[in-house]
Motif scaffolding. Structure first.
Motif, PDB file in Angstrom:
ATOM      1  N   UNK A   7       0.805  -1.214   0.000  1.00  0.00           N
ATOM      2  CA  UNK A   7       0.000   0.000   0.000  1.00  0.00           C
ATOM      3  C   UNK A   7       0.842   1.270   0.000  1.00  0.00           C
ATOM      4  N   UNK A   8       2.140   1.141   0.258  1.00  0.00           N
ATOM      5  CA  UNK A   8       3.017   2.311   0.216  1.00  0.00           C
ATOM      6  C   UNK A   8       3.236   2.760  -1.229  1.00  0.00           C
ATOM      7  N   UNK A   9       3.175   1.821  -2.142  1.00  0.00           N
ATOM      8  CA  UNK A   9       3.438   2.134  -3.546  1.00  0.00           C
ATOM      9  C   UNK A   9       2.179   2.681  -4.211  1.00  0.00           C
ATOM     10  N   UNK A  10       2.337   3.561  -5.194  1.00  0.00           N
ATOM     11  CA  UNK A  10       1.160   4.110  -5.889  1.00  0.00           C
ATOM     12  C   UNK A  10       0.592   3.111  -6.898  1.00  0.00           C
ATOM     13  N   UNK A  11      -0.660   3.366  -7.281  1.00  0.00           N
ATOM     14  CA  UNK A  11      -1.237   2.574  -8.367  1.00  0.00           C
ATOM     15  C   UNK A  11      -0.473   2.866  -9.657  1.00  0.00           C
ATOM     16  N   UNK A  12      -0.537   1.927 -10.565  1.00  0.00           N
ATOM     17  CA  UNK A  12       0.151   2.078 -11.847  1.00  0.00           C
ATOM     18  C   UNK A  12      -0.892   2.119 -12.953  1.00  0.00           C
ATOM     19  N   UNK A  13      -0.754   3.125 -13.813  1.00  0.00           N
ATOM     20  CA  UNK A  13      -1.655   3.263 -14.955  1.00  0.00           C
ATOM     21  C   UNK A  13      -0.952   2.768 -16.211  1.00  0.00           C
ATOM     22  N   UNK A  14      -1.694   2.029 -17.014  1.00  0.00           N
ATOM     23  CA  UNK A  14      -1.141   1.518 -18.252  1.00  0.00           C
ATOM     24  C   UNK A  14      -2.190   1.640 -19.346  1.00  0.00           C
ATOM     25  N   UNK A  15      -1.759   1.853 -20.562  1.00  0.00           N
ATOM     26  CA  UNK A  15      -2.707   1.948 -21.677  1.00  0.00           C
ATOM     27  C   UNK A  15      -2.135   1.227 -22.889  1.00  0.00           C
ATOM     28  N   UNK A  16      -3.043   0.931 -23.812  1.00  0.00           N
ATOM     29  CA  UNK A  16      -2.643   0.177 -24.988  1.00  0.00           C
ATOM     30  C   UNK A  16      -3.740   0.337 -26.022  1.00  0.00           C
ATOM     31  N   UNK A  17      -3.397   0.183 -27.294  1.00  0.00           N
ATOM     32  CA  UNK A  17      -4.342   0.478 -28.362  1.00  0.00           C
ATOM     33  C   UNK A  17      -4.641  -0.776 -29.185  1.00  0.00           C
ATOM     34  N   UNK A  18      -5.782  -0.727 -29.846  1.00  0.00           N
ATOM     35  CA  UNK A  18      -6.115  -1.724 -30.867  1.00  0.00           C
ATOM     36  C   UNK A  18      -6.939  -1.016 -31.931  1.00  0.00           C
ATOM     37  N   UNK A  19      -7.097  -1.653 -33.060  1.00  0.00           N
ATOM     38  CA  UNK A  19      -7.777  -0.999 -34.178  1.00  0.00           C
ATOM     39  C   UNK A  19      -8.960  -1.826 -34.665  1.00  0.00           C
ATOM     40  N   UNK A  20      -9.949  -1.126 -35.186  1.00  0.00           N
ATOM     41  CA  UNK A  20     -11.055  -1.719 -35.948  1.00  0.00           C
ATOM     42  C   UNK A  20     -10.856  -1.232 -37.375  1.00  0.00           C
ATOM     43  N   UNK A  21     -10.668  -2.160 -38.323  1.00  0.00           N
ATOM     44  CA  UNK A  21     -10.262  -1.713 -39.657  1.00  0.00           C
ATOM     45  C   UNK A  21     -11.097  -2.297 -40.793  1.00  0.00           C
ATOM     46  N   UNK A  22     -12.277  -2.843 -40.503  1.00  0.00           N
ATOM     47  CA  UNK A  22     -13.183  -3.248 -41.580  1.00  0.00           C
ATOM     48  C   UNK A  22     -14.613  -3.227 -41.061  1.00  0.00           C
ATOM     49  N   UNK A  23     -15.550  -3.276 -42.005  1.00  0.00           N
ATOM     50  CA  UNK A  23     -16.943  -3.361 -41.632  1.00  0.00           C
ATOM     51  C   UNK A  23     -17.318  -4.787 -41.263  1.00  0.00           C
ATOM     52  N   UNK A  24     -18.585  -5.012 -40.895  1.00  0.00           N
ATOM     53  CA  UNK A  24     -19.010  -6.371 -40.551  1.00  0.00           C
ATOM     54  C   UNK A  24     -18.813  -7.338 -41.712  1.00  0.00           C
ATOM     55  N   UNK A  25     -18.422  -8.559 -41.381  1.00  0.00           N
ATOM     56  CA  UNK A  25     -18.257  -9.636 -42.361  1.00  0.00           C
ATOM     57  C   UNK A  25     -17.225  -9.282 -43.431  1.00  0.00           C
ATOM     58  N   UNK A  26     -16.222  -8.488 -43.046  1.00  0.00           N
ATOM     59  CA  UNK A  26     -15.158  -8.141 -43.974  1.00  0.00           C
ATOM     60  C   UNK A  26     -15.515  -7.065 -44.975  1.00  0.00           C
ATOM     61  N   UNK A  27     -16.627  -6.398 -44.794  1.00  0.00           N
ATOM     62  CA  UNK A  27     -17.036  -5.343 -45.728  1.00  0.00           C
ATOM     63  C   UNK A  27     -16.197  -4.097 -45.529  1.00  0.00           C
TER      64      UNK A  27
END
Length: 904
Positions: free
Chosen positions: A460-480
């Protein structure tokens, strides 16, 4: 916390601190003393741990059979820090020096001496196989008896370590054991205490008082130096409890207990905490069902540095638009807490149809991963979407609880992993299955999305750690192709009756569909074709109070006992929600209700929202039903379609309505082509109209024979010239005939409009705004249709603004309101002709018009009505195109004999 981490604590198995006098035991053999020390209390440090216990009067009355040592929470180790002696080498007493983890010295009741020193032997780190996370062993000096110490994890409580010596020989009762585990077993400093390899029948060790004095030459481990033991990574300022239990052969039901403590862990500020995470859906297609991967990593050092703080909890915030799939739990059930077997070290017994994913837990302390499954957890108030993560391996059954908590307004997800056990795992990987019933649905737009995590350390002496990361959406439904900024909105409508026969009763079905990737359905309006009508006879209204009560009820309660009376139900609804080819279906009932939002009638769809183990309450959607005043076609305008329930955006795919109450709906008697029209508004504001072709057949076979009678009322005083007669018109139609479409009535020249009585005539504007309220009516109207329980009735008004002659408007009110208009004109040298150009395609039954006479009279006699027979001409056109002309005689109140009437 990860079972894996618990395993890591195996090495610290015997770790006990601070010497303490054991309390007298209630068991059959007392524990005279129990003490433990460790070489350092540094947070995450790697101490040498020395533990000693002495039994009172061993073997005089009873002999110890089983000894169990309970290490405090947070004490762990790494049994893979050194070589592990195989079972075969241990059986042949030739474990290698590189597998020595420490020393043990044994005293026993031997050869009449209750405190005989049997000697000192090396403790070996044994290969535990698949049955345990760790196992240690030694050969009892002098007796040459092999003893193993299996290490288990208290997965039912705090995930601390338990070390057990079982089935100790009672021929030489145990008196005392002094055991030490080295923090760094392969360190050079232990070479002088390290025994060389034994031989079959000649185990390593020193009997009697020699201690380790029989180690003539220092023996090296010849392996890298790694820590075997780990201190807790939390500084509470409180001592850590340690327990010892001894069970005897003679009285196994009453074991003896002793307790001591480790000193408080110190210097928490010197520890590190550097976790990282990964999260992404399993598909990169927009508006699609998907699985989900979440990995929480907290790398553990295996060197002289202190162990990083263990992970106590994590909150993963997924990006907006990535939501729970409405179909995720369809057809599945929840694993109850009792089936998960929480609070026990035994395995979970969750059903297969609760399984939604897998979990993998990795620790460097284990020779492999803990592998398990993720189950839908039993919902709790305020924590609906619980996850049970069950992982097994190495004799352990880890059972952890996580949860998803969606934002109730937007559906944005947060994954919570709270109160994880204090164990050092390296990676905690969650995989939720990908399919049409995948747990999540992806965002609707193509772009880069950001996921975030907050990690909370046990320290509890240590602070919380924040982390982030990305991902992509690159097509329409069913590959459209990716949709644009404004998604398309092209819903499809299919509607029709089950029986296409004109004028017959039929069920009606409507289905509205939207494709994945389109805008979500919002406001909806449906316009029915003229003549498709409902018979309200015998149908009650669902009371407003019942509708309001339904909206507050749990779905299962509503399903078991509907709020609306059965006499008000006219059909069913089926709403499909969620992306993919297998959306979730919720079935509800459609009821008739009273006035709503200015409409005379309404429909109410009441749907128990139940998805697998989840109860989202009862969803109520009310539909205002307006009846066109001229042709009586129906327009239905719904409340806004629900977009989110229980924190789950619905992503509606289809709405199906079936009106199937027997005898409720009637087909038109007009076989012209029509449409069921609709207008929808998408969630991005696009407005679009769409329709479904509609027609009926066999209209020409319908008969057509209406009948009109006209009678002058009020006696002789209304028959004279210039008098204003009271007239009654009765129009009757037959059940099963084609309905009227158009009718004209040409009165004889004996009648004309009395211009003197039109001073208070209604205007077109007043008709539209006030329905001529406050103006002088010219008569009353009534129609008793077989579609209604009670007649429609109201005033008749003359309305100006249509040319030389006023129109006549009938205002018929009751369950519904219709306002047919009569066009008036003068034809054939002064004959008054009245035409009703638009008549609703409904069975009229009996229609009556009473025209006032006297000072309110609309008509005036142009001659004495008793001067001879007078007749009218009536022309009819049916909805099926048939025509009919009649010349009904107008019955008057002329009295006396025929001869007198002729004279007159």
């Amino acid at each position: 916390m990860s079972t894996t981490a618990r395993i890591a604590g195996i090495a610290a198995l015997i770790a006990t601190v601070g010497a303490i006098q054991a309390a007298p035991a209630l068991g059959s053999e007392g524990i005279e003393s129990f003490s433990s020390t460790l070489s350092t209390a540094l947070v995450g440090g790697h101490p040498d741990i020395e533990t000693t216990f002495r039994l009172a009067e061993p073997g005089i009355e009873e002999a110890a059979r089983n000894v169990a040592f309970e290490a405090p929470e947070g004490i762990f180790g790494n049994p893979r820090a050194i070589d592990q002696c195989t079972s075969l080498d241990f059986a042949l007493t030739q474990c290698p020096p590189s597998s020595q983890a420490g020393l043990i010295t044994i005293r026993a009741n031997y050869e009449g001496n209750p405190d005989y020193l049997l000697g000192t032997a090396p403790l070996f780190d044994l290969d535990p196989g698949a049955a345990q996370p760790a196992r240690f062993g030694f050969i009892v000096p002098t007796l040459n008896i092999p003893i193993t110490i299996p290490v288990t994890v208290r997965t039912g409580t705090d995930y601390g370590l338990r070390f057990t010596v079982a089935n100790i020989t009672q021929l030489t009762p145990l008196a005392e054991a002094q055991m030490i585990f080295w923090g760094f077993p392969s360190e050079e400093a232990h070479d002088v205490q390290r025994f060389s390899k034994g031989a079959p029948g000649n185990p390593a060790g020193c009997p009697a008082e020699a201690g380790t004095g029989c180690v003539i030459e220092p023996t090296t481990a010849a392996i890298p130096v790694h820590p075997l033991t780990d201190n807790p990574t939390i500084c509470t300022g409180e001592p850590l409890p340690v327990e010892l239990e001894v069970q005897t052969y003679q009285d196994p039901q009453h074991p003896s207990h002793a307790e001591t403590t480790y000193p408080p862990i110190t210097e928490c500020e010197k520890e590190t905490f550097q976790p990282v995470f990964f999260s992404a859906p399993t598909t990169k297609e927009a508006d699609s069902a998907s699985g989900l991967d979440i990995s929480l990593a907290n790398p553990q050092a295996l060197n002289r540095a202190t162990t990083p703080s263990e992970l106590r909890g994590a909150i993963v915030t997924l990006p907006e638009g990535l939501t729970i799939n409405p179909d995720a739990a369809d057809g599945q059930r929840a694993c109850t807490d009792s089936e998960a077997n929480f609070g026990s070290e035994g395995p979970a017994n969750c059903p297969d149809n609760a399984k939604i994913g897998t979990v993998t837990i990795h620790s460097v302390a284990l020779d492999g991963n803990l592998i398990g499954s993720i189950y839908i957890g039993e919902p709790k108030p305020g924590n609906q979407y619980r996850l049970f993560l069950v992982a097994d391996g190495f004799g352990m059954h880890a059972k952890l609880v996580g949860s998803f908590r969606p934002d109730p307004e937007t559906g944005q997800l947060k994954a919570y992993f709270e109160d994880l056990p204090q164990v050092p795992f390296d990676e905690f990987a969650v995989h939720l299955f990908a399919s049409d019933r995948g747990l999540v649905a992806t965002p609707t737009s193509c772009r880069i999305y950001n996921a975030e995590a907050e990690f909370f350390p046990w320290n509890s002496v240590l602070p919380e750690v924040h982390s982030s990361q990305i991902f992509s959406i690159d097509s329409g439904p069913h590959g459209s192709q990716c949709p644009g900024e404004v998604r398309p909105f092209q819903p499809r409508l299919a509607a029709g009756t089950s029986n296409s026969g004109a004028g017959t009763s039929s069920d009606f079905r409507l289905q509205l569909d939207r494709e994945d990737g389109d805008q979500f359905l919002g406001d909806l309006t449906f316009t029915m074709p003229p003549g498709l009508t409902g018979s309200l006879r015998g149908v009650t209204y669902c009371p407003d109070a019942s509708i309001a009560a339904a909206a507050r009820r749990p779905g299962r309660t509503e399903k078991a006992s509907p709020s609306c009376p059965a006499s008000s139900q006219i059909g069913t609804t089926n709403v499909a929600a969620g992306p993919g080819s297998h959306p979730f279906h919720a079935v509800g009932a459609m009821y008739l209700a009273g006035p709503f939002k200015g409409a005379p009638l309404s429909l109410v769809a009441i749907t128990p929202a139940l998805a697998g183990p989840y109860d989202y309450g009862t969803q109520v959607v009310r539909v205002a039903v307006n009846v066109d005043p001229l042709d009586a076609h129906v327009t239905a305008a719904s409340d806004r379609v629900p977009q989110i329930i229980g924190g789950i955006p619905l992503r509606l795919r289809s709405i199906r309505v079936s009106i199937d109450r027997p005898g409720f709906l009637r087909n038109p008697t007009n076989c012209s082509p029509f449409d069921v029209d609709s207008q929808g508004i998408g969630d991005q504001g696009s407005v679009v109209g769409f329709s479904s072709y509609f027609h009926v057949d066999n209209c020409v076979t319908l008969p057509f024979k209406p009948r009109l009678t006209i009678r002058q009322l009020g006696g002789h005083k209304g028959t004279g010239r210039t008098k204003n007669p009271r007239l009654r018109f009765d129009l009757r139609t037959r059940e099963g005939d084609a309905n009227l479409k158009w009718v004209s009535l040409t009165l004889p020249k004996a009648f004309a409009i009395d211009q003197r009585h039109l001073g208070n005539i209604c205007s077109r504007a007043q008709l539209a705004s006030e329905r001529c309220a406050g103006r002088q009516a010219i008569g009353t109207v009534m129609t008793q249709t077989p579609l209604l329980d009670a007649p429609l009735s109201g005033p008749a008004y003359a309305v100006s603004g249509f040319g030389k002659l006023p129109h006549v408007v009938f205002i018929l009110e009751g369950q519904v309101r219709v306002m047919p208009e009569v066009e008036s004109s003068s034809v054939h040298n002064g004959h008054l002709k009245s035409v009703v150009p638009v008549i609703p395609d409904v069975p009229i039954g009996h229609f009556r018009l009473n025209l006032y006479g006297g000072g309110k009279g609309y008509l005036v006699n142009t001659r004495d009505l008793c001067g001879g027979r007078i007749s009218a001409k009536v022309q009819y056109i049916a909805q099926n195109g048939k025509r009919l002309t009649q010349r009904p005689r107008i019955k008057t109140s002329c009295g006396g004999s025929k001869s007198k009437r002729k004279g007159r």
